[in-house]
Design an enzyme around this catalytic site. Structure first.
Site, PDB file in Angstrom:
ATOM      1  N   GLY A  63     -16.000  -7.240 -14.382  1.00 23.61           N
ATOM      2  CA  GLY A  63     -15.114  -7.884 -13.425  1.00 23.61           C
ATOM      3  C   GLY A  63     -14.769  -6.900 -12.318  1.00 23.61           C
ATOM      4  O   GLY A  63     -14.811  -5.683 -12.528  1.00 23.61           O
ATOM      5  N   GLN A  68     -10.272  -3.508  -5.303  1.00 21.49           N
ATOM      6  CA  GLN A  68     -11.010  -2.353  -5.836  1.00 21.49           C
ATOM      7  C   GLN A  68     -12.122  -1.904  -4.891  1.00 21.49           C
ATOM      8  O   GLN A  68     -12.725  -0.843  -5.104  1.00 21.49           O
ATOM      9  CB  GLN A  68     -11.619  -2.698  -7.193  1.00 21.49           C
ATOM     10  CG  GLN A  68     -10.575  -2.863  -8.292  1.00 21.49           C
ATOM     11  CD  GLN A  68     -11.244  -3.076  -9.628  1.00 21.49           C
ATOM     12  OE1 GLN A  68     -11.612  -4.194  -9.960  1.00 21.49           O
ATOM     13  NE2 GLN A  68     -11.436  -2.007 -10.381  1.00 21.49           N
ATOM     14  N   CYS A 110     -11.320   0.338 -16.748  1.00 21.59           N
ATOM     15  CA  CYS A 110     -11.247  -0.147 -15.373  1.00 21.59           C
ATOM     16  C   CYS A 110     -12.132   0.722 -14.500  1.00 21.59           C
ATOM     17  O   CYS A 110     -12.089   1.951 -14.605  1.00 21.59           O
ATOM     18  CB  CYS A 110      -9.793  -0.080 -14.887  1.00 21.59           C
ATOM     19  SG  CYS A 110      -9.582  -0.661 -13.200  1.00 21.59           S
ATOM     20  N   LEU A 111     -12.931   0.069 -13.635  1.00 21.43           N
ATOM     21  CA  LEU A 111     -13.833   0.841 -12.775  1.00 21.43           C
ATOM     22  C   LEU A 111     -13.067   1.755 -11.822  1.00 21.43           C
ATOM     23  O   LEU A 111     -13.620   2.746 -11.354  1.00 21.43           O
ATOM     24  CB  LEU A 111     -14.739  -0.106 -11.979  1.00 21.43           C
ATOM     25  CG  LEU A 111     -15.690  -0.983 -12.808  1.00 21.43           C
ATOM     26  CD1 LEU A 111     -16.566  -1.825 -11.889  1.00 21.43           C
ATOM     27  CD2 LEU A 111     -16.532  -0.148 -13.751  1.00 21.43           C
ATOM     28  N   HIS A 152      -7.018  -9.223 -16.486  1.00 19.91           N
ATOM     29  CA  HIS A 152      -7.113  -7.854 -15.959  1.00 19.91           C
ATOM     30  C   HIS A 152      -7.340  -7.889 -14.440  1.00 19.91           C
ATOM     31  O   HIS A 152      -6.686  -7.170 -13.684  1.00 19.91           O
ATOM     32  CB  HIS A 152      -8.264  -7.118 -16.673  1.00 19.91           C
ATOM     33  CG  HIS A 152      -8.553  -5.737 -16.171  1.00 19.91           C
ATOM     34  ND1 HIS A 152      -8.317  -4.599 -16.931  1.00 19.91           N
ATOM     35  CD2 HIS A 152      -9.044  -5.292 -14.982  1.00 19.91           C
ATOM     36  CE1 HIS A 152      -8.660  -3.529 -16.221  1.00 19.91           C
ATOM     37  NE2 HIS A 152      -9.105  -3.925 -15.038  1.00 19.91           N
ATOM     38  N   GLU A 153      -8.276  -8.755 -14.012  1.00 16.89           N
ATOM     39  CA  GLU A 153      -8.580  -8.839 -12.576  1.00 16.89           C
ATOM     40  C   GLU A 153      -7.414  -9.463 -11.795  1.00 16.89           C
ATOM     41  O   GLU A 153      -7.131  -9.048 -10.668  1.00 16.89           O
ATOM     42  CB  GLU A 153      -9.867  -9.638 -12.338  1.00 16.89           C
ATOM     43  CG  GLU A 153     -11.117  -9.076 -13.010  1.00 16.89           C
ATOM     44  CD  GLU A 153     -11.330  -7.598 -12.782  1.00 16.89           C
ATOM     45  OE1 GLU A 153     -10.964  -7.085 -11.711  1.00 16.89           O
ATOM     46  OE2 GLU A 153     -11.857  -6.931 -13.702  1.00 16.89           O
ATOM     47  N   HIS A 156      -4.994  -6.926 -10.889  1.00 17.10           N
ATOM     48  CA  HIS A 156      -5.393  -6.124  -9.721  1.00 17.10           C
ATOM     49  C   HIS A 156      -4.880  -6.734  -8.421  1.00 17.10           C
ATOM     50  O   HIS A 156      -4.299  -6.026  -7.587  1.00 17.10           O
ATOM     51  CB  HIS A 156      -6.922  -6.017  -9.639  1.00 17.10           C
ATOM     52  CG  HIS A 156      -7.499  -4.882 -10.425  1.00 17.10           C
ATOM     53  ND1 HIS A 156      -7.145  -3.568 -10.209  1.00 17.10           N
ATOM     54  CD2 HIS A 156      -8.412  -4.857 -11.417  1.00 17.10           C
ATOM     55  CE1 HIS A 156      -7.812  -2.782 -11.035  1.00 17.10           C
ATOM     56  NE2 HIS A 156      -8.600  -3.541 -11.790  1.00 17.10           N
TER      57      HIS A 156
HETATM   58 ZN    ZN Z   1      -9.762  -2.879 -13.315  1.00 20.71          ZN
END
Ligand code: ZN
Length: 214
Positions: A63, A68, A110-111, A152-153, A156
Site C-alpha cells: 500500500g 508518502q 511502512c515504506l 494503515h493507508e 497516512h
Molecule cells: Zn505506511
C-alpha cells in the site's frame, strides 16, 4: 540571469507540476500533513498513480498513500499481493472509513519508516467508501489483511503513522529508531539533498491549490 555560455537557464517547472515522484521518509513534513479531498482528476494525477504503483512494487510494499510521495491528496493505492502480475490494483480517492468492528494485533511496517516493524492494534473489520480513479463509487465491508492495509493507508492521509498507535512499551522501543530517522533527514536537508521545510510546504500548498477545493 544567464549562465557563462550566454544561454538562459532552463525554466523550472511550476511548483504545482507533479513531475517525477519519489518516496519520502519520516520525518518529511508531507507525512504529518492532513491531506485534502481531491476535486480535480487530471492526466498528471493519473500518471502520478501509475508512478505510485511502480514505487510501491519496487519497494515491495502492499500500500502507498499520496503523501508518502509528497502529494497532499486524499488518495492511496493498495495491492495486497504486492506484485504487478498478481492481486488487484486498488485506488481509493477521497476515502472514508466507518463501522469499525472487532480488534486485532498484527505486525506492521511502512515504506516511510524502512526497517521498523511493530505490533499495532486496529479494528478487524471496517467499511470503506470513496471513489476509484475512474470515478466509480466504492462501498465495501472489508476484513483481514485488506482491512489492515486500508486502515494503515487511511492513517497516512490523516497525517498519522503506525508509530502513533503503539503500546507504551513499544513507543520506547521505537523512539531510538525514530531519532535515527530524524538525524538522517536533518543531514540530507543540511546537504541540500532534500529541500528545506519551507520549500516543501510551498510545494505542498501549490499542489493543493491545483487540485483541491479552496
Ligand atoms: Zn505506511
Amino acid at each position: 540571469m544567464n549562465d557563462a555560455s550566454g544561454n538562459a537557464p532552463s525554466a523550472r517547472p511550476p511548483l504545482d507540476t507533479i513531475g517525477q515522484l519519489e518516496l519520502v521518509e519520516y520525518p518529511h513534513p508531507a507525512l504529518r500533513r492532513v491531506s485534502r479531498p481531491l476535486v480535480r482528476i487530471d492526466d498528471e494525477l493519473r500518471d502520478a498513480v501509475r508512478q505510485m504503483f511502480e514505487i510501491m512494487y519496487a519497494e515491495e510494499g502492499v500500500g502507498l498513500a499520496a503523501n508518502q510521495v509528497a502529494l497532499p491528496y486524499r488518495l492511496f493505492i493498495v495491492n495486497t499481493e504486492g506484485r504487478p502480475d498478481s492481486g488487484e490494483e486498488m485506488v481509493f480517492i477521497n476515502p472514508q472509513l466507518s463501522k469499525p468492528r472487532g480488534s486485532a494485533v498484527q505486525q506492521e511496517g511502512c515504506l516511510s519508516l524502512p526497517g521498523l516493524r511493530m505490533d499495532v492494534r486496529r479494528p478487524e473489520r471496517v467499511r470503506v467508501t470513496g471513489y476509484s480513479l475512474a470515478g466509480e463509487a466504492i462501498n465495501a465491508d472489508i476484513d483481514g489483511f485488506l482491512a489492515r492495509v486500508v486502515q494503515h493507508e487511511f492513517d497516512h492521509i490523516e497525517g498519522r503513522l503506525f508509530t502513533d498507535r503503539l503500546s507504551e512499551a513499544s513507543v520506547i522501543e521505537a523512539s531510538r529508531t525514530l531519532d535515527g530517522f530524524r538525524d538522517i533527514f536533518a543531514g540530507k536537508q543540511s546537504r541540500g539533498e532534500v529541500p528545506d521545510d519551507q520549500q516543501i510546504i510551498a510545494r505542498l500548498d501549490a499542489l493543493e491549490r491545483a487540485r483541491c477545493q479552496a
